[in-house]
Write a protein that holds these residues in place. Structure first.
Motif, PDB file in Angstrom:
ATOM      1  N   GLU A  71       0.824  -1.206   0.000  1.00 45.18           N
ATOM      2  CA  GLU A  71       0.000   0.000   0.000  1.00 45.18           C
ATOM      3  C   GLU A  71       0.860   1.259   0.000  1.00 45.18           C
ATOM      4  O   GLU A  71       0.593   2.220  -0.726  1.00 45.18           O
ATOM      5  CB  GLU A  71      -0.951   0.008   1.204  1.00 45.18           C
ATOM      6  N   SER A  72       1.906   1.281   0.826  1.00 37.54           N
ATOM      7  CA  SER A  72       2.737   2.494   0.899  1.00 37.54           C
ATOM      8  C   SER A  72       3.488   2.720  -0.403  1.00 37.54           C
ATOM      9  O   SER A  72       3.629   3.863  -0.854  1.00 37.54           O
ATOM     10  CB  SER A  72       3.720   2.406   2.064  1.00 37.54           C
ATOM     11  N   SER A  74       2.489   1.661  -3.467  1.00 40.74           N
ATOM     12  CA  SER A  74       1.526   2.073  -4.494  1.00 40.74           C
ATOM     13  C   SER A  74       1.063   3.506  -4.261  1.00 40.74           C
ATOM     14  O   SER A  74       0.889   4.267  -5.225  1.00 40.74           O
ATOM     15  CB  SER A  74       0.341   1.114  -4.534  1.00 40.74           C
ATOM     16  N   ASN A  75       0.870   3.912  -3.004  1.00 44.00           N
ATOM     17  CA  ASN A  75       0.495   5.300  -2.719  1.00 44.00           C
ATOM     18  C   ASN A  75       1.592   6.256  -3.148  1.00 44.00           C
ATOM     19  O   ASN A  75       1.315   7.362  -3.625  1.00 44.00           O
ATOM     20  CB  ASN A  75       0.203   5.495  -1.230  1.00 44.00           C
ATOM     21  N   HIS A  76       2.838   5.836  -2.989  1.00 45.56           N
ATOM     22  CA  HIS A  76       3.958   6.689  -3.377  1.00 45.56           C
ATOM     23  C   HIS A  76       3.938   6.951  -4.884  1.00 45.56           C
ATOM     24  O   HIS A  76       4.175   8.061  -5.336  1.00 45.56           O
ATOM     25  CB  HIS A  76       5.273   6.018  -2.971  1.00 45.56           C
ATOM     26  N   LEU A  78       1.236   6.474  -6.975  1.00 51.11           N
ATOM     27  CA  LEU A  78      -0.023   7.042  -7.431  1.00 51.11           C
ATOM     28  C   LEU A  78      -0.146   8.520  -7.108  1.00 51.11           C
ATOM     29  O   LEU A  78      -0.830   9.258  -7.800  1.00 51.11           O
ATOM     30  CB  LEU A  78      -1.199   6.263  -6.829  1.00 51.11           C
ATOM     31  N   SER A  79       0.451   8.965  -6.053  1.00 53.40           N
ATOM     32  CA  SER A  79       0.340  10.373  -5.654  1.00 53.40           C
ATOM     33  C   SER A  79       1.738  10.972  -5.553  1.00 53.40           C
ATOM     34  O   SER A  79       2.217  11.273  -4.470  1.00 53.40           O
ATOM     35  CB  SER A  79      -0.393  10.481  -4.333  1.00 53.40           C
ATOM     36  N   ILE A  84       3.702  12.021   1.024  1.00 52.03           N
ATOM     37  CA  ILE A  84       3.129  10.839   1.666  1.00 52.03           C
ATOM     38  C   ILE A  84       3.333  10.942   3.177  1.00 52.03           C
ATOM     39  O   ILE A  84       4.410  11.293   3.648  1.00 52.03           O
ATOM     40  CB  ILE A  84       3.810   9.563   1.149  1.00 52.03           C
ATOM     41  N   ASP A  86       4.031   8.834   5.442  1.00 49.75           N
ATOM     42  CA  ASP A  86       4.519   7.463   5.615  1.00 49.75           C
ATOM     43  C   ASP A  86       5.517   7.437   6.767  1.00 49.75           C
ATOM     44  O   ASP A  86       6.345   8.339   6.903  1.00 49.75           O
ATOM     45  CB  ASP A  86       5.182   6.996   4.319  1.00 49.75           C
TER      46      ASP A  86
END
Length: 195
Positions: A71-72, A74-76, A78-79, A84, A86
């Motif tokens: 998740e971390s 993919s979030n990195h 995607l955005s 983040i 994180d």
């Protein structure tokens, strides 16, 4: 006659080639997958970066691995524009600080032990210099007329212990000598028969 050669073939270099049997492919994949994941997570921690890794099984099923989590990572990606929230870098930095503190504490303990040993050595050297002994005045060289009753009792017990140890060593030497002479006389423990 027993052979003294090798009983196993030893290590052999295996040739890298495609495994033909599908079941063997799955077995090798399942054995190697966890090792690869472990190495990837170690690399991610050491570099302080996030890693996303996808590997496909022989049947085509994808297995994904992300460090610290999928998740971390993919979030990195995607955005990219927004920062983040994180905790990865915070955790890595906390781990480094804990490890550094442990090493500093261990260094300080060893350094204090070395200092204590140096202080003891200085005390021993100064005691030897002030008494003038310098390792030449041993307990058995002390004149008897200069000893007090307590020192005489200690001297007596030390001489008794020395005499006891000498007696034990003397008895052992007698036994060793007599067994050696008996073994040469009887031919290494075998009795000779008279004719």
């Amino acid at each position: 006659m027993a052979s003294t050669g090798k009983k196993t073939r030893g290590r052999k270099k295996t040739q890298m080639k495609m495994i033909e049997n599908k079941e063997d492919q799955l077995v090798v994949f399942s054995k190697r997958r966890l090792g690869i994941y472990k190495k990837i997570s170690e690399l991610s921690i050491l570099c302080g970066t996030e890693i996303l890794f996808i590997v496909f099984s022989p049947t085509g099923k994808p297995f994904s691995f992300g460090c610290p989590s999928i998740e971390s990572v993919s979030n990195h990606f995607l955005s990219r524009n927004r920062p983040i929230n994180d905790n990865t870098n915070i955790l890595i930095e906390a781990y480094r600080m804990v490890r550094t503190n442990k090493l500093v504490q261990h260094y300080n303990e060893v350094h204090s032990q070395i200092d204590a040993i140096k202080r003891k050595k200085k005390v021993l050297v100064s005691t030897q210099q002030t008494s003038g002994t310098n390792n030449t005045n041993h307990w058995w060289k002390t004149p008897i007329h200069q000893c007090n009753p307590k020192e005489l009792d200690e001297l007596y017990s030390r001489f008794s212990e020395l005499a006891h140890l000498c007696h034990i060593a003397w008895c052992k030497k007698i036994v060793d000598t007599s067994s050696m002479s008996a073994s040469t006389y009887f031919g290494n423990g075998h009795h000779r028969q008279e004719l």
